[in-house]
Design a protein around this motif. Structure first.
Motif, short mmCIF file in Angstrom:
data_model
loop_
_atom_site.label_atom_id
_atom_site.label_comp_id
_atom_site.label_asym_id
_atom_site.label_seq_id
_atom_site.Cartn_x
_atom_site.Cartn_y
_atom_site.Cartn_z
N VAL A 172 0.85 -1.24 -0.04
CA VAL A 172 -0.11 -0.03 -0.13
C VAL A 172 0.87 1.16 -0.06
CG1 VAL A 172 -1.74 1.39 1.38
CG2 VAL A 172 -1.71 -1.13 1.34
N GLU A 173 0.67 1.99 -1.10
CA GLU A 173 1.53 3.17 -1.06
C GLU A 173 0.74 4.45 -0.56
OE1 GLU A 173 4.55 2.52 -4.98
OE2 GLU A 173 2.84 3.69 -5.12
N VAL A 174 1.46 5.11 0.34
CA VAL A 174 1.13 6.38 0.95
C VAL A 174 1.97 7.35 0.59
CG1 VAL A 174 0.19 7.66 3.12
CG2 VAL A 174 0.30 5.08 2.99
N HIS A 175 1.45 8.39 -0.62
CA HIS A 175 1.90 9.41 -0.93
C HIS A 175 1.68 10.75 -0.17
CE1 HIS A 175 3.56 7.51 -4.85
NE2 HIS A 175 2.66 6.57 -4.36
N TRP A 176 2.71 11.23 0.18
CA TRP A 176 2.32 12.41 1.16
C TRP A 176 2.47 13.68 0.17
CZ3 TRP A 176 1.29 12.98 6.33
CH2 TRP A 176 1.06 11.79 7.12
N ALA A 177 1.22 14.35 -0.37
CA ALA A 177 1.38 15.75 -0.88
C ALA A 177 1.42 16.74 0.23
CB ALA A 177 -0.02 15.48 -1.83
N ALA A 178 1.39 18.05 -0.57
CA ALA A 178 1.42 19.19 0.34
C ALA A 178 0.44 19.33 1.36
CB ALA A 178 1.52 20.44 -0.67
N ARG A 179 -0.80 18.89 1.22
CA ARG A 179 -1.85 18.96 2.23
C ARG A 179 -2.70 17.79 2.05
NH1 ARG A 179 -5.69 23.67 1.18
NH2 ARG A 179 -6.07 23.59 3.44
N ALA A 180 -2.57 16.69 1.44
CA ALA A 180 -3.15 15.63 1.50
C ALA A 180 -2.31 14.37 1.37
CB ALA A 180 -4.15 15.61 0.11
N GLU A 181 -3.00 13.19 1.73
CA GLU A 181 -2.22 11.92 1.59
C GLU A 181 -2.87 10.84 0.55
OE1 GLU A 181 -2.23 13.80 5.03
OE2 GLU A 181 -3.77 11.91 5.03
N VAL A 182 -2.32 10.45 -0.38
CA VAL A 182 -2.72 9.67 -1.41
C VAL A 182 -2.64 8.09 -1.18
CG1 VAL A 182 -2.93 9.31 -3.85
CG2 VAL A 182 -2.65 11.48 -3.15
N TYR A 183 -3.67 7.32 -1.00
CA TYR A 183 -3.42 5.93 -0.57
C TYR A 183 -3.60 5.21 -1.94
CZ TYR A 183 -3.40 6.35 4.29
OH TYR A 183 -2.86 6.70 5.64
N VAL A 184 -2.83 4.24 -2.53
CA VAL A 184 -2.73 3.46 -3.56
C VAL A 184 -2.84 2.12 -3.09
CG1 VAL A 184 -1.58 2.96 -5.74
CG2 VAL A 184 -1.53 5.17 -4.76
N THR A 185 -3.90 1.62 -3.41
CA THR A 185 -4.14 -0.11 -3.02
C THR A 185 -4.49 -0.85 -4.35
OG1 THR A 185 -5.13 0.95 -0.98
CG2 THR A 185 -5.48 -1.59 -1.46
N PRO A 186 -3.61 -2.17 -4.31
CA PRO A 186 -4.00 -2.92 -5.53
C PRO A 186 -5.06 -3.48 -5.12
CG PRO A 186 -1.89 -3.43 -4.54
CD PRO A 186 -2.20 -2.27 -3.77
N VAL A 187 -5.99 -4.06 -5.89
CA VAL A 187 -7.25 -4.61 -5.38
C VAL A 187 -7.64 -5.96 -6.52
CG1 VAL A 187 -8.13 -2.95 -4.27
CG2 VAL A 187 -8.78 -2.88 -6.53
N GLY A 188 -6.83 -5.90 -7.46
CA GLY A 188 -7.01 -6.93 -8.48
C GLY A 188 -5.83 -6.98 -9.45
N PRO A 189 -5.89 -7.97 -10.45
CA PRO A 189 -4.88 -7.98 -11.32
C PRO A 189 -4.72 -6.84 -12.40
CG PRO A 189 -6.23 -10.07 -11.25
CD PRO A 189 -6.91 -9.30 -10.55
N GLY A 190 -5.84 -6.10 -12.63
CA GLY A 190 -5.71 -4.99 -13.40
C GLY A 190 -6.53 -3.91 -12.80
N LEU A 191 -6.27 -3.65 -11.63
CA LEU A 191 -7.21 -2.79 -10.87
C LEU A 191 -6.41 -2.17 -9.63
CD1 LEU A 191 -9.97 -1.14 -11.64
CD2 LEU A 191 -10.83 -2.87 -9.67
N VAL A 192 -6.40 -0.71 -9.51
CA VAL A 192 -5.98 0.12 -8.36
C VAL A 192 -7.08 0.77 -7.91
CG1 VAL A 192 -3.36 -0.36 -8.89
CG2 VAL A 192 -4.50 1.47 -9.41
#
Length: 333
Positions: A172-192
């Motif tokens: 699970v990638e948590v990208h820290w932007a200037a004012r927000a956090e972005v969570y990237v979660t793989p949920v299937g073979p071709g879907l995030v």
């Protein structure tokens, strides 16, 4: 969370009626990552939804990143609709009755509770972050008038959209932007799934575009469905019990989605609520025990993330990877 509570109650031999006004699998804005503890609880109920393996957590910023892989067992990225379908199927298989209705009139009685004319010995309130039943039962703190100002600026909101692209990591990638956090979660073979947490007015596309690494991964990826939103994320309750009613899941109170363990905590509450139906004080104690780490760690991290010290979050985690790993392991239990 109502379906999880229904499964636990049926496994303990109780008669269960679930009131659910929405047809079909229910979707909501969330990160969709099942931490190892949440996945373990689901599997103990014989619920094992398909998804994508989650091997750990990665905090990332333009200055660098720090990764921690779970030591004992992986988690799983599961699309929310898939999770709902799996829990619904298990609920029905166990013999619970699912009624397409909304609880609009709730009255406590000397022998239990009455909901829209239906009588029951117990009521588990699982109607979400902005629970109307919590308010009707008098378990919501009084609202004090306030004008727009700094306190409003600290309220946080969530957005989520899926993209049709092959996952590029099992973290699970948590990208820290200037004012927000972005969570990237793989949920299937071709879907995030991409979830953004930030203040009112946060824009998902603009936030992603400001993160070059993530923007490159999503370049050309087609959206799969609309942007869904939720918030404000902070919710409080004065107590978790009154009479025969018990608040469970987001309805019982919520801090923030920043640590990504809402499902694990909610499942633990469902199990505790069913185990203590006849002892309100025991449920209050069990609720505090089940949510203690979540409340303390999440409150501290949100306070940090909304302060001038926000830019130091990822650099500190990189300098102290053992501390970062210990926090992740604590939340992953």
């Amino acid at each position: 969370m109502g379906l999880a509570a229904a499964v636990e109650a049926r496994l303990r031999g109780l008669e269960v009626v679930v009131l659910e006004p929405r047809a079909g699998p229910v979707d909501k804005a969330c990160g969709e990552g099942l931490m190892p503890g949440a996945l373990r609880l689901l599997q103990s109920w014989d619920v094992d939804p398909p998804g994508h393996v989650l091997a750990g957590i990665s905090y990332r910023s333009p200055a660098g990143h720090v990764d921690h892989r779970f030591r004992v067992a992986p988690g799983r990225g599961v699309r929310r609709t898939t999770l709902h379908e799996a829990l619904h199927a298990r609920t029905v298989d166990l013999g619970a009755v699912v009624v397409p209705a909304r609880a609009s009139a709730v009255r406590l009685t000397p022998h239990g509770v009455e909901v829209d004319g239906r009588t029951a010995r117990h009521l588990l309130v699982c109607d979400g972050l902005h629970s109307p039943t919590r308010r009707r039962l008098g378990l919501e703190p009084a609202v004090t008038p306030r004008s727009a100002g700094p306190e409003d600026d600290r309220r946080r909101y969530g957005l989520r959209r899926h993209y049709r692209v092959a996952p590029w990591t099992d973290l699970v990638e948590v990208h820290w932007a200037a004012r927000a956090e972005v969570y990237v979660t793989p949920v299937g073979p071709g879907l995030v799934g991409v979830a953004v947490l930030g203040p009112r007015g946060t824009d998902l596309d603009a936030t992603v575009a400001a993160l070059p690494e993530l923007a490159a991964h999503l370049d050309g990826a087609a959206p799969d469905g609309p942007v869904r939103g939720a918030g404000p994320l902070r919710a409080r309750s004065t107590h978790r019990t009154t009479g025969a009613a018990r608040l469970v899941g987001d309805a019982s109170g919520y801090v923030d989605a920043l640590t990504g363990e809402g499902l694990r905590v909610g499942f633990a509450q469902a199990r505790a609520a069913v185990a203590t139906l006849d002892d309100a004080a025991a449920y209050e104690r069990a609720w505090r025990a089940a949510t203690r780490d979540y409340r303390v760690l999440t409150s501290a991290l949100v306070a940090w993330a909304t302060s001038p010290l926000r830019p130091a979050v990822v650099p500190l985690a990189r300098r102290a990877p053992a501390l970062f790993g210990a926090v992740v392991e604590r939340l992953a239990r």
